[in-house]
Design a protein around this motif. Structure first.
Motif, PDB file in Angstrom:
ATOM      1  N   GLY A 155       0.791  -1.324  -0.038  1.00  0.00           N
ATOM      2  CA  GLY A 155      -0.012   0.030   0.027  1.00  0.00           C
ATOM      3  C   GLY A 155       0.686   1.251   0.017  1.00  0.00           C
ATOM      4  O   GLY A 155       0.140   2.401  -0.126  1.00  0.00           O
ATOM      5  N   LYS A 158       1.463   1.318  -4.397  1.00  0.00           N
ATOM      6  CA  LYS A 158       0.122   1.594  -5.111  1.00  0.00           C
ATOM      7  C   LYS A 158      -0.837   1.861  -4.028  1.00  0.00           C
ATOM      8  O   LYS A 158      -0.870   1.464  -2.911  1.00  0.00           O
ATOM      9  CB  LYS A 158      -0.070   0.321  -5.899  1.00  0.00           C
ATOM     10  CG  LYS A 158       0.889  -0.229  -6.754  1.00  0.00           C
ATOM     11  CD  LYS A 158       1.001   0.687  -8.183  1.00  0.00           C
ATOM     12  CE  LYS A 158       1.995   0.214  -9.108  1.00  0.00           C
ATOM     13  NZ  LYS A 158       2.182   1.155 -10.191  1.00  0.00           N
ATOM     14  N   VAL A 160      -4.156   1.189  -2.158  1.00  0.00           N
ATOM     15  CA  VAL A 160      -5.004   0.066  -1.671  1.00  0.00           C
ATOM     16  C   VAL A 160      -5.944   0.867  -0.793  1.00  0.00           C
ATOM     17  O   VAL A 160      -5.867   1.095   0.369  1.00  0.00           O
ATOM     18  CB  VAL A 160      -4.015  -1.002  -0.882  1.00  0.00           C
ATOM     19  CG1 VAL A 160      -4.739  -1.940  -0.273  1.00  0.00           C
ATOM     20  CG2 VAL A 160      -2.828  -1.352  -1.644  1.00  0.00           C
ATOM     21  N   TYR A 163      -6.215   1.330   2.991  1.00  0.00           N
ATOM     22  CA  TYR A 163      -4.743   1.528   3.774  1.00  0.00           C
ATOM     23  C   TYR A 163      -4.293   2.922   3.903  1.00  0.00           C
ATOM     24  O   TYR A 163      -3.766   3.056   4.974  1.00  0.00           O
ATOM     25  CB  TYR A 163      -3.779   0.769   2.764  1.00  0.00           C
ATOM     26  CG  TYR A 163      -2.776   0.220   3.570  1.00  0.00           C
ATOM     27  CD1 TYR A 163      -2.706  -0.689   4.739  1.00  0.00           C
ATOM     28  CD2 TYR A 163      -1.208   0.711   3.628  1.00  0.00           C
ATOM     29  CE1 TYR A 163      -1.810  -1.155   5.437  1.00  0.00           C
ATOM     30  CE2 TYR A 163      -0.282   0.261   4.295  1.00  0.00           C
ATOM     31  CZ  TYR A 163      -0.609  -0.524   5.414  1.00  0.00           C
ATOM     32  OH  TYR A 163       0.514  -1.008   5.942  1.00  0.00           O
ATOM     33  N   GLY A 167      -0.495   3.881   3.936  1.00  0.00           N
ATOM     34  CA  GLY A 167       0.115   3.840   2.799  1.00  0.00           C
ATOM     35  C   GLY A 167       1.174   5.002   2.421  1.00  0.00           C
ATOM     36  O   GLY A 167       2.384   4.538   1.953  1.00  0.00           O
ATOM     37  N   MET A 212      -8.559  -8.114   2.357  1.00  0.00           N
ATOM     38  CA  MET A 212      -7.308  -8.277   1.606  1.00  0.00           C
ATOM     39  C   MET A 212      -7.075  -9.648   1.602  1.00  0.00           C
ATOM     40  O   MET A 212      -6.399 -10.161   0.618  1.00  0.00           O
ATOM     41  CB  MET A 212      -6.160  -7.408   2.211  1.00  0.00           C
ATOM     42  CG  MET A 212      -6.017  -6.105   2.358  1.00  0.00           C
ATOM     43  SD  MET A 212      -6.477  -5.374   0.638  1.00  0.00           S
ATOM     44  CE  MET A 212      -5.201  -5.784  -0.232  1.00  0.00           C
ATOM     45  N   TYR A 216      -6.164 -11.693  -2.226  1.00  0.00           N
ATOM     46  CA  TYR A 216      -4.681 -12.361  -2.297  1.00  0.00           C
ATOM     47  C   TYR A 216      -5.128 -13.708  -2.642  1.00  0.00           C
ATOM     48  O   TYR A 216      -4.310 -14.240  -3.526  1.00  0.00           O
ATOM     49  CB  TYR A 216      -4.026 -12.077  -1.160  1.00  0.00           C
ATOM     50  CG  TYR A 216      -3.223 -10.745  -0.995  1.00  0.00           C
ATOM     51  CD1 TYR A 216      -3.740  -9.660  -0.855  1.00  0.00           C
ATOM     52  CD2 TYR A 216      -1.740 -10.896  -1.110  1.00  0.00           C
ATOM     53  CE1 TYR A 216      -3.121  -8.688  -0.934  1.00  0.00           C
ATOM     54  CE2 TYR A 216      -1.092  -9.797  -1.006  1.00  0.00           C
ATOM     55  CZ  TYR A 216      -1.696  -8.590  -0.916  1.00  0.00           C
ATOM     56  OH  TYR A 216      -0.978  -7.316  -0.937  1.00  0.00           O
ATOM     57  N   ASN A 258       2.214  -8.569  -5.838  1.00  0.00           N
ATOM     58  CA  ASN A 258       2.607  -7.414  -6.391  1.00  0.00           C
ATOM     59  C   ASN A 258       3.075  -7.318  -7.687  1.00  0.00           C
ATOM     60  O   ASN A 258       3.090  -6.077  -8.437  1.00  0.00           O
ATOM     61  CB  ASN A 258       3.736  -6.838  -5.570  1.00  0.00           C
ATOM     62  CG  ASN A 258       5.242  -7.650  -5.956  1.00  0.00           C
ATOM     63  OD1 ASN A 258       5.938  -7.180  -6.695  1.00  0.00           O
ATOM     64  ND2 ASN A 258       5.325  -8.780  -5.329  1.00  0.00           N
TER      65      ASN A 258
END
Ligand SMILES: NC(=O)c1ccc[n+]([C@@H]2O[C@H](COP(=O)([O-])OP(=O)(O)OC[C@H]3O[C@@H](n4cnc5c(N)ncnc54)[C@H](O)[C@@H]3O)[C@@H](O)[C@H]2O)c1
Length: 275
Positions: A155, A158, A160, A163, A167, A212, A216, A258
């Motif tokens: 985070g 990029k 997220v 977050y 982040g 998350m 994932y 990622n």
């Protein structure tokens, strides 16, 4: 002979048995290392000393656990006291784990643009500046070839959603890792970060880990989440002499999430039959 035989260091950021710092510490202890731990100070009115007790339950009885002392990273004096204790116990240290992050919940939950001035200061100081502060105060006792490790998250690279301000803190932390690696490189000291996939921990809960985990599982190339043990082993490796020559690195331990440039197999779940 264990990989960490004769090695000693500090692990900062164990709150309980789910903490990433504990997963890393377990690997080091199993490989013969000695560790000084810190815990978040208890409030004076907490007679049960809950923070200390939770960590002591883990470290008591571990042969390599040399000491456990309170430390709030917002206080240079408290950091200095931990370093002083390490100097007394160990002389010099070979590894240092920084596994600490915090943002006030009202600032973390809201849109990043709405983060208060004070919330921003607290989040940045605790989650990013603290790495500089700890390393600076520890510098006189860092052995040649010492390795510093912190924990970061994607985070910071990029966006997220959810977050949010954390982040921004992780982006700063990642930059700190690289600049510190440059500063400390001539002394042989390495500075690296592990960018971990979501794990159920105290801090993880506050940062929206449940959502998350599902993402994932469907989007990462490996089609699954990571484990505490996997981060523990990768962390121990970066702290060991097996990774000499690696510094300023952000190592992703995230089942490959990622690298994805599209939702990948997650699309299979939303595609209608016949599409
Ligand atoms: N859990 C995840 O999914 C995940 C993923 C990637 C990165 N991380 C990062 O890993 C690190 C460790 O978090 P965790 O998930 O193990 O959760 P955790 O709650 O077990 O660890 C966070 C630690 O920060 C400490 N801390 C907070 N404020 C502090 C202060 N002012 N002074 C000293 N210590 C303080 C807490 O006491 C706790 O030990 C954090 O930097 C987190 O952002 C976590």
């Amino acid at each position: 002979m264990g990989r960490f035989a004769g090695a000693k260091g500090l692990v900062l950021g164990v709150a309980n048995d789910h903490s990433i710092a504990w997963a890393i510490a377990k690997e080091i202890l199993a490989d013969g290392g000695r560790i000084g731990f810190s815990h978040l100070p208890d409030r004076p009115d907490d007679e049960r000393q809950r923070n200390r007790r939770r960590v002591a339950q883990l470290t008591d009885g571990e042969a390599g656990a040399a000491f456990l002392v309170p430390m709030d990273v917002s206080s240079d004096d408290q950091i200095a006291a931990v370093i002083d204790r390490a100097r007394q116990e160990f002389g010099t240290i070979d590894f240092l784990v920084h596994s600490i992050a915090y943002a006030p919940m009202e600032d973390l939950k809201g849109p990043t643009t709405d983060c208060s001035r004070e919330g921003f200061r607290i989040a940045m100081e605790t989650s990013a500046y603290s790495l500089l502060a700890v390393a600076r105060l520890a510098r006189p006792i860092l052995a040649p070839d010492a390795s510093i490790l912190t924990l970061t998250y994607f985070g910071g690279e990029k966006v997220v959603p959810g977050y949010n301000i954390m982040g921004v803190c992780k982006a700063t932390l990642d930059a700190c890792v690289k600049y510190m690696a440059f500063d400390l490189g001539p002394a042989g000291v390495r500075v690296n970060a592990i960018s971990a996939g979501p794990l159920r921990t105290l801090a993880g809960r506050g940062a929206g880990v449940e959502e998350m985990l599902g993402l994932y599982e469907h989007m990462s190339p490996m089609g699954r989440n990571i484990t505490h043990e996997e981060v523990g082993k990768a962390g121990a490796w970066l702290l060991s002499k097996d990774s000499l020559g690696i510094t300023g690195e952000i190592l992703h331990v995230d089942a490959g999430y990622n690298i994805m440039g599209s939702p990948g197999r997650l699309l299979n779940l939303v595609r209608k039959p016949g599409e």
